[in-house]
Design an enzyme around this catalytic site. Sequence first.
Site, PDB file in Angstrom:
ATOM      1  N   HIS A  22       0.828  -1.197   0.000  1.00  0.00           N
ATOM      2  CA  HIS A  22       0.000   0.000   0.000  1.00  0.00           C
ATOM      3  C   HIS A  22       0.868   1.255   0.000  1.00  0.00           C
ATOM      4  O   HIS A  22       1.797   1.387   0.784  1.00  0.00           O
ATOM      5  CB  HIS A  22      -0.926   0.011   1.224  1.00  0.00           C
ATOM      6  N   ASP A  30       6.573   6.785 -21.186  1.00  0.00           N
ATOM      7  CA  ASP A  30       6.571   6.689 -22.646  1.00  0.00           C
ATOM      8  C   ASP A  30       7.946   6.310 -23.187  1.00  0.00           C
ATOM      9  O   ASP A  30       8.919   6.156 -22.437  1.00  0.00           O
ATOM     10  CB  ASP A  30       6.048   7.983 -23.270  1.00  0.00           C
ATOM     11  N   ASP A  69      -5.027   3.798  -4.768  1.00  0.00           N
ATOM     12  CA  ASP A  69      -5.040   4.295  -3.396  1.00  0.00           C
ATOM     13  C   ASP A  69      -6.034   5.431  -3.180  1.00  0.00           C
ATOM     14  O   ASP A  69      -5.921   6.471  -3.831  1.00  0.00           O
ATOM     15  CB  ASP A  69      -3.629   4.775  -3.042  1.00  0.00           C
ATOM     16  N   TYR A 118       9.837  13.486 -13.062  1.00  0.00           N
ATOM     17  CA  TYR A 118      11.112  12.756 -13.083  1.00  0.00           C
ATOM     18  C   TYR A 118      11.554  12.399 -11.665  1.00  0.00           C
ATOM     19  O   TYR A 118      11.968  11.275 -11.403  1.00  0.00           O
ATOM     20  CB  TYR A 118      12.204  13.581 -13.773  1.00  0.00           C
TER      21      TYR A 118
END
Length: 147
Positions: A22, A30, A69, A118
């Site tokens: 969890h 991509d 979540d 990123y």
Amino acid sequence: MLYGIDTGVTPELLFCLAQMGHGDEIAVVDSNFPSVSTARTCTISGVIRYPDQDAPSVVDMITKLMPLDPFSAYAALRMQSDDTPDDLTDAHREVWDILTPCLPEGAALSAISRPDFYAQAARSFAIVQCGETRPFGCFILRKGVIF
């Protein structure tokens, strides 16, 4: 072979999803994303590859196996476009269309800038690189719990 598992799910992805707990996150990125260098800091340091699949297909595969979540600020993130951060690309719309029916009550979809994406991906459990060629076709899914 296993009953009930999509034959497109690789053993690497299945093993990854089974290990996640969890709150752990998985980045679906991509074909332009720097996956190898980013994955070096992830729990699973190798890239899980789906070069013949686009982002919606991979996200659909994952969400059929993994709950999202509802207990954090987001269940999923998308990478914002640099010049138009509030606009949804076609890839964003297609993935949101897949995620929306999967969202537990109270769960949210959100977006972050490319540089922040990123950094967040580098803290993910794993990187799944697909063959998505549309710009900014990158997403992070946060694992929920089964009630």
